[in-house]
Design a protein around this motif. Structure first.
Motif, PDB file in Angstrom:
ATOM      1  N   ARG A  85     -13.612  23.300 -39.614  1.00 50.58           N
ATOM      2  CA  ARG A  85     -14.710  24.167 -39.188  1.00 50.58           C
ATOM      3  C   ARG A  85     -15.751  23.348 -38.437  1.00 50.58           C
ATOM      4  O   ARG A  85     -16.506  22.585 -39.040  1.00 50.58           O
ATOM      5  CB  ARG A  85     -15.329  24.881 -40.392  1.00 50.58           C
ATOM      6  CG  ARG A  85     -14.363  25.887 -41.007  1.00 50.58           C
ATOM      7  CD  ARG A  85     -14.998  26.734 -42.072  1.00 50.58           C
ATOM      8  NE  ARG A  85     -14.101  27.818 -42.459  1.00 50.58           N
ATOM      9  CZ  ARG A  85     -14.373  28.707 -43.399  1.00 50.58           C
ATOM     10  NH1 ARG A  85     -15.515  28.633 -44.061  1.00 50.58           N
ATOM     11  NH2 ARG A  85     -13.500  29.666 -43.683  1.00 50.58           N
ATOM     12  N   ALA A  86     -15.784  23.541 -37.131  1.00 49.42           N
ATOM     13  CA  ALA A  86     -16.654  22.729 -36.279  1.00 49.42           C
ATOM     14  C   ALA A  86     -17.852  23.504 -35.742  1.00 49.42           C
ATOM     15  O   ALA A  86     -18.785  22.920 -35.201  1.00 49.42           O
ATOM     16  CB  ALA A  86     -15.854  22.170 -35.109  1.00 49.42           C
ATOM     17  N   ARG A  87     -17.811  24.839 -35.855  1.00 47.82           N
ATOM     18  CA  ARG A  87     -18.915  25.640 -35.329  1.00 47.82           C
ATOM     19  C   ARG A  87     -20.090  25.647 -36.304  1.00 47.82           C
ATOM     20  O   ARG A  87     -19.914  25.566 -37.509  1.00 47.82           O
ATOM     21  CB  ARG A  87     -18.482  27.081 -35.082  1.00 47.82           C
ATOM     22  CG  ARG A  87     -17.405  27.267 -34.024  1.00 47.82           C
ATOM     23  CD  ARG A  87     -17.033  28.748 -33.938  1.00 47.82           C
ATOM     24  NE  ARG A  87     -16.038  29.030 -32.925  1.00 47.82           N
ATOM     25  CZ  ARG A  87     -14.728  28.954 -33.106  1.00 47.82           C
ATOM     26  NH1 ARG A  87     -14.259  28.578 -34.296  1.00 47.82           N
ATOM     27  NH2 ARG A  87     -13.886  29.230 -32.139  1.00 47.82           N
ATOM     28  N   ASP A  88     -21.295  25.778 -35.739  1.00 45.72           N
ATOM     29  CA  ASP A  88     -22.494  25.959 -36.546  1.00 45.72           C
ATOM     30  C   ASP A  88     -22.943  27.408 -36.433  1.00 45.72           C
ATOM     31  O   ASP A  88     -22.758  28.049 -35.403  1.00 45.72           O
ATOM     32  CB  ASP A  88     -23.628  25.041 -36.063  1.00 45.72           C
ATOM     33  CG  ASP A  88     -23.328  23.574 -36.336  1.00 45.72           C
ATOM     34  OD1 ASP A  88     -22.734  23.292 -37.382  1.00 45.72           O
ATOM     35  OD2 ASP A  88     -23.673  22.734 -35.487  1.00 45.72           O
ATOM     36  N   GLY A  89     -23.547  27.888 -37.500  1.00 48.81           N
ATOM     37  CA  GLY A  89     -24.157  29.210 -37.425  1.00 48.81           C
ATOM     38  C   GLY A  89     -23.302  30.317 -38.000  1.00 48.81           C
ATOM     39  O   GLY A  89     -22.145  30.135 -38.372  1.00 48.81           O
ATOM     40  N   MET A 144     -25.404  41.137 -43.707  1.00 52.28           N
ATOM     41  CA  MET A 144     -24.865  39.945 -44.346  1.00 52.28           C
ATOM     42  C   MET A 144     -24.439  38.958 -43.273  1.00 52.28           C
ATOM     43  O   MET A 144     -24.171  39.356 -42.137  1.00 52.28           O
ATOM     44  CB  MET A 144     -23.667  40.306 -45.225  1.00 52.28           C
ATOM     45  CG  MET A 144     -22.536  41.005 -44.489  1.00 52.28           C
ATOM     46  SD  MET A 144     -21.079  41.248 -45.510  1.00 52.28           S
ATOM     47  CE  MET A 144     -20.476  39.566 -45.659  1.00 52.28           C
ATOM     48  N   GLU A 145     -24.409  37.686 -43.624  1.00 54.84           N
ATOM     49  CA  GLU A 145     -24.051  36.651 -42.650  1.00 54.84           C
ATOM     50  C   GLU A 145     -22.630  36.155 -42.904  1.00 54.84           C
ATOM     51  O   GLU A 145     -22.254  35.850 -44.033  1.00 54.84           O
ATOM     52  CB  GLU A 145     -25.035  35.486 -42.728  1.00 54.84           C
ATOM     53  CG  GLU A 145     -26.434  35.846 -42.233  1.00 54.84           C
ATOM     54  CD  GLU A 145     -27.323  34.631 -42.078  1.00 54.84           C
ATOM     55  OE1 GLU A 145     -26.960  33.558 -42.632  1.00 54.84           O
ATOM     56  OE2 GLU A 145     -28.353  34.736 -41.413  1.00 54.84           O
ATOM     57  N   ILE A 146     -21.857  36.089 -41.816  1.00 52.98           N
ATOM     58  CA  ILE A 146     -20.491  35.567 -41.874  1.00 52.98           C
ATOM     59  C   ILE A 146     -20.419  34.343 -40.972  1.00 52.98           C
ATOM     60  O   ILE A 146     -20.805  34.402 -39.797  1.00 52.98           O
ATOM     61  CB  ILE A 146     -19.461  36.616 -41.400  1.00 52.98           C
ATOM     62  CG1 ILE A 146     -19.520  37.868 -42.279  1.00 52.98           C
ATOM     63  CG2 ILE A 146     -18.059  36.027 -41.440  1.00 52.98           C
ATOM     64  CD1 ILE A 146     -18.546  38.951 -41.846  1.00 52.98           C
ATOM     65  N   HIS A 147     -19.933  33.245 -41.515  1.00 55.58           N
ATOM     66  CA  HIS A 147     -19.810  32.008 -40.748  1.00 55.58           C
ATOM     67  C   HIS A 147     -18.883  32.240 -39.551  1.00 55.58           C
ATOM     68  O   HIS A 147     -17.869  32.929 -39.653  1.00 55.58           O
ATOM     69  CB  HIS A 147     -19.253  30.895 -41.634  1.00 55.58           C
ATOM     70  CG  HIS A 147     -19.381  29.533 -41.049  1.00 55.58           C
ATOM     71  ND1 HIS A 147     -18.514  29.049 -40.092  1.00 55.58           N
ATOM     72  CD2 HIS A 147     -20.277  28.540 -41.269  1.00 55.58           C
ATOM     73  CE1 HIS A 147     -18.861  27.821 -39.763  1.00 55.58           C
ATOM     74  NE2 HIS A 147     -19.927  27.486 -40.473  1.00 55.58           N
ATOM     75  N   LEU A 203     -17.366  37.260 -32.862  1.00 57.21           N
ATOM     76  CA  LEU A 203     -17.425  35.835 -32.570  1.00 57.21           C
ATOM     77  C   LEU A 203     -17.911  35.598 -31.150  1.00 57.21           C
ATOM     78  O   LEU A 203     -18.796  34.756 -30.906  1.00 57.21           O
ATOM     79  CB  LEU A 203     -16.051  35.219 -32.776  1.00 57.21           C
ATOM     80  CG  LEU A 203     -15.923  33.699 -32.640  1.00 57.21           C
ATOM     81  CD1 LEU A 203     -16.795  32.998 -33.665  1.00 57.21           C
ATOM     82  CD2 LEU A 203     -14.469  33.289 -32.817  1.00 57.21           C
ATOM     83  N   SER A 204     -17.367  36.335 -30.185  1.00 55.56           N
ATOM     84  CA  SER A 204     -17.765  36.177 -28.773  1.00 55.56           C
ATOM     85  C   SER A 204     -19.236  36.525 -28.578  1.00 55.56           C
ATOM     86  O   SER A 204     -19.952  35.857 -27.840  1.00 55.56           O
ATOM     87  CB  SER A 204     -16.891  37.053 -27.883  1.00 55.56           C
ATOM     88  OG  SER A 204     -15.539  36.643 -27.941  1.00 55.56           O
ATOM     89  N   LYS A 205     -19.680  37.592 -29.241  1.00 59.25           N
ATOM     90  CA  LYS A 205     -21.080  38.016 -29.125  1.00 59.25           C
ATOM     91  C   LYS A 205     -22.009  36.950 -29.664  1.00 59.25           C
ATOM     92  O   LYS A 205     -23.025  36.621 -29.048  1.00 59.25           O
ATOM     93  CB  LYS A 205     -21.297  39.320 -29.871  1.00 59.25           C
ATOM     94  CG  LYS A 205     -22.720  39.887 -29.768  1.00 59.25           C
ATOM     95  CD  LYS A 205     -22.818  41.204 -30.479  1.00 59.25           C
ATOM     96  CE  LYS A 205     -24.227  41.807 -30.322  1.00 59.25           C
ATOM     97  NZ  LYS A 205     -25.279  40.920 -30.891  1.00 59.25           N
ATOM     98  N   ALA A 206     -21.643  36.385 -30.832  1.00 57.51           N
ATOM     99  CA  ALA A 206     -22.493  35.357 -31.433  1.00 57.51           C
ATOM    100  C   ALA A 206     -22.541  34.099 -30.579  1.00 57.51           C
ATOM    101  O   ALA A 206     -23.600  33.483 -30.409  1.00 57.51           O
ATOM    102  CB  ALA A 206     -21.979  35.037 -32.827  1.00 57.51           C
ATOM    103  N   GLU A 207     -21.407  33.705 -30.022  1.00 52.23           N
ATOM    104  CA  GLU A 207     -21.361  32.481 -29.218  1.00 52.23           C
ATOM    105  C   GLU A 207     -21.979  32.683 -27.855  1.00 52.23           C
ATOM    106  O   GLU A 207     -22.374  31.730 -27.192  1.00 52.23           O
ATOM    107  CB  GLU A 207     -19.905  32.018 -29.074  1.00 52.23           C
ATOM    108  CG  GLU A 207     -19.311  31.532 -30.380  1.00 52.23           C
ATOM    109  CD  GLU A 207     -17.888  31.032 -30.231  1.00 52.23           C
ATOM    110  OE1 GLU A 207     -17.152  31.596 -29.387  1.00 52.23           O
ATOM    111  OE2 GLU A 207     -17.529  30.070 -30.948  1.00 52.23           O
ATOM    112  N   GLY A 208     -22.092  33.953 -27.434  1.00 53.13           N
ATOM    113  CA  GLY A 208     -22.706  34.243 -26.149  1.00 53.13           C
ATOM    114  C   GLY A 208     -24.202  34.373 -26.215  1.00 53.13           C
ATOM    115  O   GLY A 208     -24.891  34.358 -25.188  1.00 53.13           O
ATOM    116  N   ASP A 209     -24.723  34.530 -27.453  1.00 52.74           N
ATOM    117  CA  ASP A 209     -26.170  34.676 -27.606  1.00 52.74           C
ATOM    118  C   ASP A 209     -26.905  33.378 -27.317  1.00 52.74           C
ATOM    119  O   ASP A 209     -26.386  32.304 -27.560  1.00 52.74           O
ATOM    120  CB  ASP A 209     -26.483  35.122 -29.043  1.00 52.74           C
ATOM    121  CG  ASP A 209     -26.060  36.569 -29.280  1.00 52.74           C
ATOM    122  OD1 ASP A 209     -25.835  37.266 -28.288  1.00 52.74           O
ATOM    123  OD2 ASP A 209     -25.956  36.967 -30.472  1.00 52.74           O
TER     124      ASP A 209
END
Length: 209
Positions: A85-89, A144-147, A203-209
């Motif tokens: 797991r290399a992503r943050d957030g 809720m937050e999902i990694h 995932l795409s939405k979060a990484e695009g923010d």
């Protein structure tokens, strides 16, 4: 010295092999890496007549890591491998999203077990537990937050399961074997792909923010 030969040499090999796995984007429990190293050393010993001490010395971290990676690709039952797991957030979602993904993971585990895909089954169980924990710690706002990496793992696992069912690699029969005239449950395949797409969109939405 233990039954597998030089204990210190074996532990060093295990640690170095785990490090090589990380460079390949994979992680595995030390006990799992050790089991693979022991099997490889035993094979070398039996094939060459060397004792276990010398057999361990013949192995390389790269060779052990490659064996684990190849086993993981084949969904081998003997190795518990997870992606690093290399992503943050994390991404904030309504609880129904977690419920939908947990249901998908439960179905994947239900199919994986009889078809001998123990690693996929355990991975689905692990992700379900993580989603349940995230739900328990959801915010007062109702979100809720999902990694992010958890979402990526759910997406990949759902896509792989859909591919295996559609291609006939996984049978719906509890015996895990394909039978003549057995229909592929297209509705379930479509549902799995929809769940994978949901995880991918989040995932795409979060990484695009």
């Amino acid at each position: 010295m233990d039954s597998t030969g030089d204990g210190n040499a074996l532990e060093t090999l295990v640690a170095q092999s785990a490090g090589v796995l990380l460079t390949m984007g994979l992680s595995a429990e030390p006990a799992a890496v050790r089991r693979v190293a022991e099997v490889l050393a035993k094979n070398v010993s039996e094939g060459s007549g060397l004792d276990m001490d010398d057999a361990v010395q013949c192995l390389t971290p790269e060779g052990v890591a490659d064996a684990i990676a190849r086993a993981a690709e084949g969904d081998d039952q003997a190795v518990a491998v997870r992606p690093v797991r290399a992503r943050d957030g994390a991404v904030a979602v309504p609880p129904w999203v977690s419920g939908r993904l947990v249901m998908a993971l439960a179905k994947i585990a239900q199919w994986a077990g009889p078809n001998g895909a123990t690693r996929s089954q355990h991975h689905a169980f692990d992700l379900s537990v993580e989603l349940g924990d995230a739900l328990l710690h959801s915010k007062d706002s109702g979100l809720m937050e999902i990694h992010l990496d958890l979402l990526a793992e759910v997406q990949k696992l759902a896509e792989q399961a859909a591919d295996r069912i559609e291609s006939g690699k996984w049978s719906p029969c509890p015996c895990g074997q394909r039978h003549d005239g057995e229909d592929v449950p297209q509705a379930f395949v479509v549902a799995l792909r929809s769940d994978a797409e949901l995880a991918g969109r989040l995932l795409s939405k979060a990484e695009g923010d």
